[in-house]
Design a protein around this motif. Sequence first.
Motif, PDB file in Angstrom:
ATOM      1  N   ASP A   1       7.762  13.061 -58.088  1.00  0.00           N
ATOM      2  CA  ASP A   1       7.284  12.423 -59.306  1.00  0.00           C
ATOM      3  C   ASP A   1       6.756  11.018 -59.011  1.00  0.00           C
ATOM      4  N   LEU A   2       7.477  10.279 -58.204  1.00  0.00           N
ATOM      5  CA  LEU A   2       7.049   8.931 -57.836  1.00  0.00           C
ATOM      6  C   LEU A   2       5.713   8.970 -57.089  1.00  0.00           C
ATOM      7  N   GLU A   3       5.575   9.911 -56.174  1.00  0.00           N
ATOM      8  CA  GLU A   3       4.321  10.022 -55.417  1.00  0.00           C
ATOM      9  C   GLU A   3       3.168  10.440 -56.332  1.00  0.00           C
ATOM     10  N   THR A   4       3.426  11.380 -57.237  1.00  0.00           N
ATOM     11  CA  THR A   4       2.388  11.787 -58.191  1.00  0.00           C
ATOM     12  C   THR A   4       1.945  10.602 -59.035  1.00  0.00           C
ATOM     13  N   ASN A   5       2.907   9.838 -59.522  1.00  0.00           N
ATOM     14  CA  ASN A   5       2.576   8.667 -60.340  1.00  0.00           C
ATOM     15  C   ASN A   5       1.874   7.579 -59.529  1.00  0.00           C
ATOM     16  N   ARG A   6       2.266   7.406 -58.272  1.00  0.00           N
ATOM     17  CA  ARG A   6       1.594   6.416 -57.410  1.00  0.00           C
ATOM     18  C   ARG A   6       0.134   6.813 -57.193  1.00  0.00           C
ATOM     19  N   ARG A   7      -0.080   8.082 -56.870  1.00  0.00           N
ATOM     20  CA  ARG A   7      -1.463   8.554 -56.674  1.00  0.00           C
ATOM     21  C   ARG A   7      -2.264   8.409 -57.960  1.00  0.00           C
ATOM     22  N   PHE A   8      -1.645   8.764 -59.090  1.00  0.00           N
ATOM     23  CA  PHE A   8      -2.318   8.625 -60.382  1.00  0.00           C
ATOM     24  C   PHE A   8      -2.696   7.166 -60.617  1.00  0.00           C
ATOM     25  N   HIS A   9      -1.768   6.269 -60.365  1.00  0.00           N
ATOM     26  CA  HIS A   9      -2.020   4.837 -60.545  1.00  0.00           C
ATOM     27  C   HIS A   9      -3.228   4.400 -59.706  1.00  0.00           C
TER      28      HIS A   9
END
Length: 191
Positions: A130-138
Amino acid sequence: MARNPERRIALVDAAIEVLAHEGARGLTFRAVDSKAGVPAGTASNYFASRDDLFTQTGARIYVRMTPKPEEVDDAMRPAPTRELYVELMRWLVRRMTVERTGYLALLELRLEATRRPALQAELNRAIRADLETNRRFHLDSGLPGDADAFLVIYLAMTGLLLEHFTLPQVLADRDLDDLVETVVTRIIPEK
């Protein structure tokens, strides 16, 4: 093991409710059966052990707490500015307030993960993904701030939410929306 996927989801959702209201010690098959409104013994047909129940609850919790893609699309319509970032973090707080039970259950699961290796592995996997998905999204969305700024926001908002939901009187003299704005404007640069 029983194979009805809808019933399994209902049982895991009931487990989330039990965790939020009774804590990890209260999470028993009997409590889950009662909360789900199913006959006694049902949960034990779906989960091999209490550890299995904890692990599957850990896997489900992020499904419940993740916004729908169309909600994210709507939230991202404005230009990617620091002001939008403030609004996104306020939206996060509102979503967690609506899903307060899930958030409190996640806190219980995090604590229980220190004693249950399988649960810890599942939460590490789910939260890291989830953190990686959100980082990439950011980074892909053009929001201001680099990967380190995103990580600091994540850590700050995690702390803010923890305080807000567990000891709300600590910050009772501050407006929550204003606190969110302060966190974002201190960490995220203007574009």
